[in-house]
Design a protein around this motif. Structure first.
Motif, mmCIF file in Angstrom:
data_model
loop_
_atom_site.group_PDB
_atom_site.id
_atom_site.type_symbol
_atom_site.label_atom_id
_atom_site.label_comp_id
_atom_site.label_asym_id
_atom_site.label_seq_id
_atom_site.Cartn_x
_atom_site.Cartn_y
_atom_site.Cartn_z
ATOM 1 N N ARG A 91 -14.392 -18.293 8.734
ATOM 2 C CA ARG A 91 -14.027 -17.750 10.056
ATOM 3 C C ARG A 91 -12.520 -17.490 10.118
ATOM 4 N N ASP A 92 -11.740 -18.444 9.637
ATOM 5 C CA ASP A 92 -10.284 -18.264 9.627
ATOM 6 C C ASP A 92 -9.877 -17.103 8.724
ATOM 7 N N ALA A 93 -10.534 -16.965 7.570
ATOM 8 C CA ALA A 93 -10.220 -15.871 6.651
ATOM 9 C C ALA A 93 -10.530 -14.522 7.304
ATOM 10 N N ALA A 94 -11.644 -14.440 8.024
ATOM 11 C CA ALA A 94 -12.021 -13.184 8.692
ATOM 12 C C ALA A 94 -11.022 -12.851 9.795
ATOM 13 N N ARG A 95 -10.591 -13.862 10.542
ATOM 14 C CA ARG A 95 -9.606 -13.635 11.606
ATOM 15 C C ARG A 95 -8.288 -13.127 11.019
ATOM 16 N N GLU A 96 -7.831 -13.763 9.926
ATOM 17 C CA GLU A 96 -6.579 -13.336 9.291
ATOM 18 C C GLU A 96 -6.695 -11.910 8.764
ATOM 19 N N ARG A 97 -7.851 -11.571 8.185
ATOM 20 C CA ARG A 97 -8.057 -10.220 7.664
ATOM 21 C C ARG A 97 -8.042 -9.181 8.786
ATOM 22 N N LEU A 98 -8.640 -9.525 9.916
ATOM 23 C CA LEU A 98 -8.641 -8.609 11.065
ATOM 24 C C LEU A 98 -7.215 -8.395 11.570
ATOM 25 N N VAL A 99 -6.440 -9.475 11.681
ATOM 26 C CA VAL A 99 -5.060 -9.362 12.156
ATOM 27 C C VAL A 99 -4.245 -8.465 11.228
ATOM 28 N N SER A 100 -4.342 -8.694 9.912
ATOM 29 C CA SER A 100 -3.529 -7.888 8.988
ATOM 30 C C SER A 100 -3.985 -6.435 8.982
ATOM 31 N N LEU A 101 -5.284 -6.190 9.090
ATOM 32 C CA LEU A 101 -5.803 -4.822 9.092
ATOM 33 C C LEU A 101 -5.331 -4.057 10.320
ATOM 34 N N VAL A 102 -5.421 -4.689 11.493
ATOM 35 C CA VAL A 102 -5.009 -4.032 12.736
ATOM 36 C C VAL A 102 -3.494 -3.851 12.764
ATOM 37 N N ALA A 103 -2.751 -4.862 12.312
ATOM 38 C CA ALA A 103 -1.291 -4.756 12.305
ATOM 39 C C ALA A 103 -0.830 -3.622 11.384
ATOM 40 N N ASP A 104 -1.456 -3.498 10.210
ATOM 41 C CA ASP A 104 -1.094 -2.413 9.290
ATOM 42 C C ASP A 104 -1.427 -1.049 9.880
ATOM 43 N N ALA A 105 -2.565 -0.967 10.571
ATOM 44 C CA ALA A 105 -2.972 0.318 11.149
ATOM 45 C C ALA A 105 -2.063 0.731 12.296
ATOM 46 N N LEU A 106 -1.516 -0.236 13.022
ATOM 47 C CA LEU A 106 -0.664 0.083 14.172
ATOM 48 C C LEU A 106 0.794 0.271 13.799
ATOM 49 N N ARG A 107 1.154 -0.078 12.564
ATOM 50 C CA ARG A 107 2.546 0.069 12.132
ATOM 51 C C ARG A 107 2.925 1.540 12.140
ATOM 52 N N PRO A 108 4.108 1.883 12.659
ATOM 53 C CA PRO A 108 4.500 3.301 12.693
ATOM 54 C C PRO A 108 4.646 3.860 11.289
ATOM 55 N N PRO A 109 4.401 5.150 11.123
ATOM 56 C CA PRO A 109 4.494 5.732 9.780
ATOM 57 C C PRO A 109 5.926 5.711 9.265
ATOM 58 N N ALA A 110 6.061 5.691 7.948
ATOM 59 C CA ALA A 110 7.383 5.700 7.321
ATOM 60 C C ALA A 110 8.044 7.054 7.580
ATOM 61 N N PRO A 111 9.367 7.078 7.693
ATOM 62 C CA PRO A 111 10.034 8.362 7.941
ATOM 63 C C PRO A 111 9.827 9.322 6.773
ATOM 64 N N GLN A 112 9.829 10.602 7.087
ATOM 65 C CA GLN A 112 9.644 11.620 6.061
ATOM 66 C C GLN A 112 10.793 11.594 5.059
ATOM 67 N N ARG A 113 10.482 11.808 3.801
ATOM 68 C CA ARG A 113 11.504 11.834 2.767
ATOM 69 C C ARG A 113 12.221 13.179 2.819
ATOM 70 N N ARG A 114 13.538 13.112 2.772
ATOM 71 C CA ARG A 114 14.321 14.342 2.731
ATOM 72 C C ARG A 114 14.545 14.732 1.282
ATOM 73 N N ALA A 115 14.240 15.985 0.952
ATOM 74 C CA ALA A 115 14.415 16.453 -0.416
ATOM 75 C C ALA A 115 15.905 16.587 -0.712
ATOM 76 N N THR A 116 16.319 16.133 -1.890
ATOM 77 C CA THR A 116 17.724 16.233 -2.292
ATOM 78 C C THR A 116 17.794 16.875 -3.663
ATOM 79 N N LYS A 117 18.924 17.483 -3.948
ATOM 80 C CA LYS A 117 19.141 18.093 -5.262
ATOM 81 C C LYS A 117 19.933 17.119 -6.120
ATOM 82 N N PRO A 118 19.658 17.105 -7.429
ATOM 83 C CA PRO A 118 20.481 16.257 -8.296
ATOM 84 C C PRO A 118 21.918 16.774 -8.327
ATOM 85 N N SER A 119 22.867 15.865 -8.404
ATOM 86 C CA SER A 119 24.275 16.261 -8.411
ATOM 87 C C SER A 119 24.633 16.928 -9.744
#
Length: 146
Positions: A91-119
């Motif tokens: 029961r505790d394992a299922a609760r922890e799995r639910l918390v981590s799954l929901v927390a990961d799903a609600l986390r805001p997306p990572a910012p978009q990567r900006r393309a850069t040119k090599p120097s």
């Protein structure tokens, strides 16, 4: 601490899933347990209706339904746990799995990567290294008499 005394499942500072929205199902587990595995209902299924949850804001609900669309069946999330011999630990394992799954799903997306040119310097260093490597490999070849 028995689950009946818990006020709810705390996912983050802004979200707590009340115990009334969680339902449990128990069945016989196929894992370790010796003779007890045939008699004890130690496998746990935690069921949460995310689509109808009153604890989610409309924004959270939309993000959750979008990110977990592959795991949801009609807006219902089911998590099974049978890795432990004791039902309480499952029961505790299922609760922890639910918390981590929901927390990961609600986390805001990572910012978009900006393309850069090599120097210019990095390009020159790369080409110099390639020329040196070519020279080393050419020294390994037997001399050609031509």
């Amino acid at each position: 601490m028995p689950s009946s005394h818990r006020p709810g499942l705390r996912v983050s500072s802004g979200l707590t899933i009340p115990e009334s929205e969680l339902s449990w199902r128990f069945s016989r587990s196929s894992g370790p347990g010796g003779q007890g595995v045939n008699t004890a209902d130690s496998r746990v299924e935690l069921v949460w209706d995310a689509g109808a949850s009153a604890s989610l804001t409309p924004y959270q609900r939309e993000r959750l339904l979008d990110r977990l669309s592959g795991r949801l069946v009609n807006g219902v999330l089911t998590i099974a746990a049978s890795e432990h011999r004791a039902q309480l630990r499952n029961r505790d394992a299922a609760r922890e799995r639910l918390v981590s799954l929901v927390a990961d799903a609600l986390r805001p997306p990572a910012p978009q990567r900006r393309a850069t040119k090599p120097s210019r310097g990095s390009k020159e260093r790369r080409l110099t290294a390639k020329k040196q490597r070519t020279g080393i490999k050419n020294l390994r070849k037997p001399p050609r008499d031509g």
